[in-house]
Design a protein around this motif. Structure first.
Motif, PDB file in Angstrom:
ATOM      1  N   ILE A  27     -18.441 -12.980  15.774  1.00 28.84           N
ATOM      2  CA  ILE A  27     -20.039 -13.197  16.076  1.00 28.84           C
ATOM      3  C   ILE A  27     -20.229 -13.282  14.362  1.00 28.84           C
ATOM      4  CG2 ILE A  27     -22.146 -11.898  17.163  1.00 28.84           C
ATOM      5  CD1 ILE A  27     -19.947 -11.315  19.121  1.00 28.84           C
ATOM      6  N   ALA A  29     -24.882 -12.135  12.674  1.00 24.80           N
ATOM      7  CA  ALA A  29     -26.060 -11.829  13.449  1.00 24.80           C
ATOM      8  C   ALA A  29     -26.526 -12.202  12.406  1.00 24.80           C
ATOM      9  CB  ALA A  29     -25.757  -9.959  14.032  1.00 24.80           C
ATOM     10  N   THR A  32     -24.633  -9.803   6.814  1.00 24.79           N
ATOM     11  CA  THR A  32     -24.182  -8.429   5.783  1.00 24.79           C
ATOM     12  C   THR A  32     -22.607  -8.352   5.435  1.00 24.79           C
ATOM     13  OG1 THR A  32     -25.517  -7.225   6.603  1.00 24.79           O
ATOM     14  CG2 THR A  32     -27.148  -8.884   5.744  1.00 24.79           C
ATOM     15  N   LEU A  34     -20.173  -9.495   7.991  1.00 25.90           N
ATOM     16  CA  LEU A  34     -19.055 -10.162   8.042  1.00 25.90           C
ATOM     17  C   LEU A  34     -18.659 -11.253   7.134  1.00 25.90           C
ATOM     18  CD1 LEU A  34     -17.285 -11.687  10.735  1.00 25.90           C
ATOM     19  CD2 LEU A  34     -19.165 -13.000  11.437  1.00 25.90           C
ATOM     20  N   LEU A  51     -25.553 -16.381  16.497  1.00 23.31           N
ATOM     21  CA  LEU A  51     -26.471 -15.120  18.016  1.00 23.31           C
ATOM     22  C   LEU A  51     -28.383 -16.350  17.419  1.00 23.31           C
ATOM     23  CD1 LEU A  51     -25.625 -11.673  18.288  1.00 23.31           C
ATOM     24  CD2 LEU A  51     -24.616 -14.196  19.715  1.00 23.31           C
ATOM     25  N   ALA A 100     -28.684   0.789   4.005  1.00 25.22           N
ATOM     26  CA  ALA A 100     -28.797  -0.054   2.612  1.00 25.22           C
ATOM     27  C   ALA A 100     -29.474  -0.567   1.915  1.00 25.22           C
ATOM     28  CB  ALA A 100     -27.996  -1.370   3.576  1.00 25.22           C
ATOM     29  N   GLN A 107     -32.687  -8.472   6.540  1.00 27.57           N
ATOM     30  CA  GLN A 107     -31.795  -9.127   7.204  1.00 27.57           C
ATOM     31  C   GLN A 107     -30.340  -8.733   7.770  1.00 27.57           C
ATOM     32  OE1 GLN A 107     -31.213 -12.730   6.094  1.00 27.57           O
ATOM     33  NE2 GLN A 107     -29.277 -13.119   7.442  1.00 27.57           N
ATOM     34  N   GLY A 111     -27.772  -4.652  16.868  1.00 27.77           N
ATOM     35  CA  GLY A 111     -26.700  -4.413  16.683  1.00 27.77           C
ATOM     36  C   GLY A 111     -25.843  -4.781  15.363  1.00 27.77           C
ATOM     37  N   CYS A 115     -22.004  -2.512  14.853  1.00 26.43           N
ATOM     38  CA  CYS A 115     -20.232  -3.017  14.947  1.00 26.43           C
ATOM     39  C   CYS A 115     -20.283  -2.978  13.640  1.00 26.43           C
ATOM     40  CB  CYS A 115     -20.921  -4.510  15.758  1.00 26.43           C
ATOM     41  SG  CYS A 115     -21.306  -4.555  17.586  1.00 26.43           S
ATOM     42  N   PRO A 160     -20.194   4.104   9.483  1.00 24.09           N
ATOM     43  CA  PRO A 160     -20.453   3.602   8.261  1.00 24.09           C
ATOM     44  C   PRO A 160     -22.223   3.947   8.723  1.00 24.09           C
ATOM     45  CG  PRO A 160     -19.175   1.708   8.434  1.00 24.09           C
ATOM     46  CD  PRO A 160     -19.284   2.883   9.345  1.00 24.09           C
ATOM     47  N   SER A 161     -22.828   4.039   9.943  1.00 16.72           N
ATOM     48  CA  SER A 161     -23.876   3.152  10.313  1.00 16.72           C
ATOM     49  C   SER A 161     -24.481   4.881  10.106  1.00 16.72           C
ATOM     50  CB  SER A 161     -23.670   2.899  11.668  1.00 16.72           C
ATOM     51  OG  SER A 161     -25.249   3.152  12.513  1.00 16.72           O
ATOM     52  N   ILE A 209     -20.423  -9.688  23.314  1.00 15.75           N
ATOM     53  CA  ILE A 209     -21.843  -9.295  23.075  1.00 15.75           C
ATOM     54  C   ILE A 209     -22.780  -8.310  23.285  1.00 15.75           C
ATOM     55  CG2 ILE A 209     -24.448 -10.590  22.219  1.00 15.75           C
ATOM     56  CD1 ILE A 209     -22.656 -13.747  22.661  1.00 15.75           C
ATOM     57  N   LYS A 228     -30.082  11.607   4.943  1.00 17.46           N
ATOM     58  CA  LYS A 228     -29.298  11.560   4.857  1.00 17.46           C
ATOM     59  C   LYS A 228     -28.980  12.347   2.667  1.00 17.46           C
ATOM     60  CE  LYS A 228     -27.477   6.769   3.551  1.00 17.46           C
ATOM     61  NZ  LYS A 228     -27.580   5.724   3.611  1.00 17.46           N
ATOM     62  N   TRP A 235     -29.232   2.530  -3.279  1.00 18.96           N
ATOM     63  CA  TRP A 235     -27.934   1.704  -1.557  1.00 18.96           C
ATOM     64  C   TRP A 235     -27.187   2.501  -2.054  1.00 18.96           C
ATOM     65  CZ3 TRP A 235     -23.605   0.231  -1.224  1.00 18.96           C
ATOM     66  CH2 TRP A 235     -23.037  -0.697  -2.261  1.00 18.96           C
ATOM     67  N   ASP A 236     -26.713   3.004  -0.782  1.00 18.74           N
ATOM     68  CA  ASP A 236     -25.361   4.586  -0.563  1.00 18.74           C
ATOM     69  C   ASP A 236     -24.462   4.497   0.591  1.00 18.74           C
ATOM     70  OD1 ASP A 236     -22.815   4.700  -1.468  1.00 18.74           O
ATOM     71  OD2 ASP A 236     -23.298   5.614  -3.025  1.00 18.74           O
ATOM     72  N   PHE A 237     -23.495   4.478   1.141  1.00 14.69           N
ATOM     73  CA  PHE A 237     -23.471   5.299   2.305  1.00 14.69           C
ATOM     74  C   PHE A 237     -23.314   6.315   2.479  1.00 14.69           C
ATOM     75  CE2 PHE A 237     -21.220   1.058   2.284  1.00 14.69           C
ATOM     76  CZ  PHE A 237     -22.473   0.648   3.663  1.00 14.69           C
TER      77      PHE A 237
HETATM   78  C1  LIG Z   1     -23.930  -3.289   0.052  1.00 13.96           C
HETATM   79  C2  LIG Z   1     -24.258  -2.621   1.594  1.00 13.96           C
HETATM   80  C3  LIG Z   1     -25.073  -1.638   1.424  1.00 13.96           C
HETATM   81  C4  LIG Z   1     -24.702  -0.506   2.993  1.00 13.96           C
HETATM   82  N1  LIG Z   1     -25.339   0.256   3.129  1.00 13.96           N
HETATM   83  C5  LIG Z   1     -25.652   0.542   4.267  1.00 13.96           C
HETATM   84  C6  LIG Z   1     -25.880   2.133   4.900  1.00 13.96           C
HETATM   85  O1  LIG Z   1     -26.409   3.191   3.876  1.00 13.96           O
HETATM   86  N2  LIG Z   1     -26.346   2.126   5.773  1.00 13.96           N
HETATM   87  C7  LIG Z   1     -26.174   1.584   6.605  1.00 13.96           C
HETATM   88  O2  LIG Z   1     -26.330   2.192   7.722  1.00 13.96           O
HETATM   89  N3  LIG Z   1     -25.709   0.645   6.693  1.00 13.96           N
HETATM   90  C8  LIG Z   1     -24.527   0.072   5.528  1.00 13.96           C
HETATM   91  N4  LIG Z   1     -24.745  -1.245   5.514  1.00 13.96           N
HETATM   92  C9  LIG Z   1     -24.316  -1.926   6.679  1.00 13.96           C
HETATM   93  C10 LIG Z   1     -25.176  -3.038   7.143  1.00 13.96           C
HETATM   94  O3  LIG Z   1     -26.580  -2.430   7.216  1.00 13.96           O
HETATM   95  C11 LIG Z   1     -25.142  -4.216   8.315  1.00 13.96           C
HETATM   96  O4  LIG Z   1     -24.268  -4.925   6.916  1.00 13.96           O
HETATM   97  C12 LIG Z   1     -25.175  -4.349   8.407  1.00 13.96           C
HETATM   98  O5  LIG Z   1     -26.695  -3.685   9.574  1.00 13.96           O
HETATM   99  C13 LIG Z   1     -24.841  -5.302  10.112  1.00 13.96           C
HETATM  100  O6  LIG Z   1     -26.039  -6.269  10.533  1.00 13.96           O
HETATM  101  P1  LIG Z   1     -25.276  -7.388  10.725  1.00 13.96           P
HETATM  102  O7  LIG Z   1     -26.770  -8.205  11.405  1.00 13.96           O
HETATM  103  O8  LIG Z   1     -25.980  -8.245   8.895  1.00 13.96           O
HETATM  104  O9  LIG Z   1     -24.345  -7.966  10.649  1.00 13.96           O
HETATM  105  P2  LIG Z   1     -23.049  -8.902  11.457  1.00 13.96           P
HETATM  106  O10 LIG Z   1     -22.919  -8.862   9.691  1.00 13.96           O
HETATM  107  O11 LIG Z   1     -23.482 -10.052  11.093  1.00 13.96           O
HETATM  108  O12 LIG Z   1     -21.867  -8.776  12.058  1.00 13.96           O
HETATM  109  C14 LIG Z   1     -21.570  -7.387  11.772  1.00 13.96           C
HETATM  110  C15 LIG Z   1     -20.039  -7.066  12.231  1.00 13.96           C
HETATM  111  O13 LIG Z   1     -20.609  -6.593  13.835  1.00 13.96           O
HETATM  112  C16 LIG Z   1     -20.101  -7.876  14.676  1.00 13.96           C
HETATM  113  N5  LIG Z   1     -21.507  -8.386  15.510  1.00 13.96           N
HETATM  114  C17 LIG Z   1     -23.117  -8.567  15.285  1.00 13.96           C
HETATM  115  N6  LIG Z   1     -24.372  -8.311  15.873  1.00 13.96           N
HETATM  116  C18 LIG Z   1     -22.791  -7.885  16.900  1.00 13.96           C
HETATM  117  C19 LIG Z   1     -23.503  -8.132  18.844  1.00 13.96           C
HETATM  118  N7  LIG Z   1     -25.204  -8.450  18.821  1.00 13.96           N
HETATM  119  N8  LIG Z   1     -23.154  -7.922  19.005  1.00 13.96           N
HETATM  120  C20 LIG Z   1     -21.545  -7.899  18.932  1.00 13.96           C
HETATM  121  N9  LIG Z   1     -20.869  -8.063  17.895  1.00 13.96           N
HETATM  122  C21 LIG Z   1     -21.594  -7.975  16.976  1.00 13.96           C
HETATM  123  C22 LIG Z   1     -20.366  -9.084  13.975  1.00 13.96           C
HETATM  124  O14 LIG Z   1     -18.817  -9.714  14.538  1.00 13.96           O
HETATM  125  C23 LIG Z   1     -19.536  -8.386  12.431  1.00 13.96           C
HETATM  126  O15 LIG Z   1     -18.046  -7.778  13.181  1.00 13.96           O
HETATM  127  C24 LIG Z   1     -24.603  -1.975   4.239  1.00 13.96           C
HETATM  128  C25 LIG Z   1     -24.496  -2.849   3.838  1.00 13.96           C
HETATM  129  C26 LIG Z   1     -23.482  -3.238   2.188  1.00 13.96           C
HETATM  130  C27 LIG Z   1     -23.582  -4.589   2.758  1.00 13.96           C
END
Ligand SMILES: Cc1cc2nc3c(=O)[nH]c(=O)nc-3n(C[C@H](O)[C@H](O)[C@H](O)COP(=O)(O)OP(=O)(O)OC[C@H]3O[C@@H](n4cnc5c(N)ncnc54)[C@H](O)[C@@H]3O)c2cc1C
Ligand code: SF4
Length: 325
Positions: A27, A29, A32, A34, A51, A100, A107, A111, A115, A160-161, A209, A228, A235-237
């Motif tokens: 999947i 979304a 960022t 994946l 999606l 982030a 972006q 969800g 995940c 990480p969330s 999903i 936090k 940015w940082d976890f």
């Molecule tokens: C440099 C960097 C710094 C970050 N710092 C933080 C932070 O400080 N705090 C934090 O909370 N996060 C952080 N993140 C994580 C970031 O918030 C997530 O990457 C983002 O929220 C993921 O959302 P996405 O829509 O891009 O997911 P995607 O990359 O599209 O998906 C992420 C995963 O979830 C699965 N997925 C996505 N949507 C669904 C769905 N609806 N149902 C089932 N499976 C699904 C995908 O298959 C994949 O495995 C960071 C990421 C990066 C790259």
């Protein structure tokens, strides 16, 4: 470099589920997390199922009961900036705002945030560790400054969330759709601890999903906040974090939840702190007891006992702040 894959952009949930007929189909979304996992070869992919063409996964709306329905594709920015969420559930708006960077919040979706895959550097690197089906936790014997102090067992990731602790604190549920039909799961039960199964992070099957997140109406006297602490301001976890969703009756804590980030492999409910503050005024004595309770059962690894004073301090500061709201 990214591996080769095919790409589909279904228009409906049914069609998307049909495309998820193999664990190698992934999947997408916001992508960022994946795309990073694919580039780093954390796992393989045959087909990417976007999606983004499914309208029903978008939007933030109030429910008839006075709660909130958030589509899984709502971006972190939409959540951080939503006037509804900021006024009724500040802990969630603050969690999304703390995640982030601005570009990633534009972006990344809610969800996807729930995940996303673990950030352990061995897991993201060329190490076939326990979580990837190997027979060793490299963090246990290697670099573990950013790993967990609570709830570790064979694997010592931290979740990480930044939005997940807020959702657990608020008693949210997620709706999931798959080949077997829809189901609803409390966010508190959505994440899988290593004690249960260390090869998965959530209860989702490969062909399921996450479609929406449901928040109950805010109870009378709710005050909430997310704090936090991280190593860098850009940015940082979380090194340590705390989500509070407390119900007050007058000056007394009548109920609610305290959930930690940066502490454990899943968003970690601190029942120890909840027990100390329930039925009490948040005076200096109660706050000091709560700050001790938060690390009562902590088991730090070789390089992360700095987290103990961090957690004591943020619990003390956040309880003091919420008492004054
Ligand atoms: C440099 C960097 C710094 C970050 N710092 C933080 C932070 O400080 N705090 C934090 O909370 N996060 C952080 N993140 C994580 C970031 O918030 C997530 O990457 C983002 O929220 C993921 O959302 P996405 O829509 O891009 O997911 P995607 O990359 O599209 O998906 C992420 C995963 O979830 C699965 N997925 C996505 N949507 C669904 C769905 N609806 N149902 C089932 N499976 C699904 C995908 O298959 C994949 O495995 C960071 C990421 C990066 C790259
Ligand atoms: S902490 Fe978990 S993900 Fe990291 S090396 Fe150990 S088993 Fe792998």
């Amino acid at each position: 470099m990214l591996p080769n894959f095919s790409y589909v952009r279904p228009k409906s949930l049914d069609e998307a589920v049909r495309h998820l007929d193999s664990p190698e189909n992934r999947i997408h979304a916001g992508g960022t997390d994946l795309l990073g996992c694919l580039r780093e070869r954390v796992f393989g992919v045959a087909k990417i199922v976007s999606l983004s063409g499914i309208q029903e996964l978008k939007g933030i709306t109030e429910t008839a009961e006075g709660g909130l329905r958030i589509g899984a594709l709502a971006t972190l920015r939409e959540i951080a900036e939503s006037p509804l969420i900021r006024s009724k559930y500040p802990v969630l708006a603050q969690g999304a705002a703390e995640a982030a960077s601005p570009q990633l919040r534009n972006q990344g979706t809610l969800g996807g945030n729930l995940c996303q895959k673990p950030r352990c550097w061995y897991y993201r690197g060329d190490f076939h560790c326990l979580r990837k089906g190997g027979d060793l936790c490299y963090a246990m014997v290697g670099e573990n400054a950013f790993h967990c102090i609570l709830g570790g067992d064979a694997c010592y990731i931290v979740h990480p969330s930044d939005t997940a602790p807020a959702l657990v604190a608020l008693g949210a549920t997620v709706r999931i759709t798959g080949a077997g039909g829809p189901r609803t799961v409390p966010v508190e039960e959505f994440f899988v601890p290593p004690t249960q199964d260390l090869t998965r992070e959530t209860v989702l099957e490969h062909n399921e999903i996450l479609t929406e997140i449901l928040l109950p109406p805010p109870p009378q006297g709710l005050r909430s906040s997310y704090r936090k602490v991280r190593a860098r301001r850009s940015w940082d976890f979380a090194l340590a974090g705390v989500a509070l969703a407390l119900q007050f009756r007058g000056e007394e804590v009548a109920g609610g939840r305290v959930v930690l980030s940066g502490a454990a492999p899943i968003p970690w409910r601190s029942v120890e702190v909840e027990e100390v503050i329930l039925g009490k005024r948040l005076d200096a004595e109660t706050i000091s007891a709560a700050a001790e309770a938060v690390v009562k059962n902590a088991e730090p690894l070789a390089q992360n006992d700095y987290k103990l004073p961090l957690f004591r301090a943020i619990v003390e500061e956040e309880l003091s702040a919420i008492a004054k709201v």
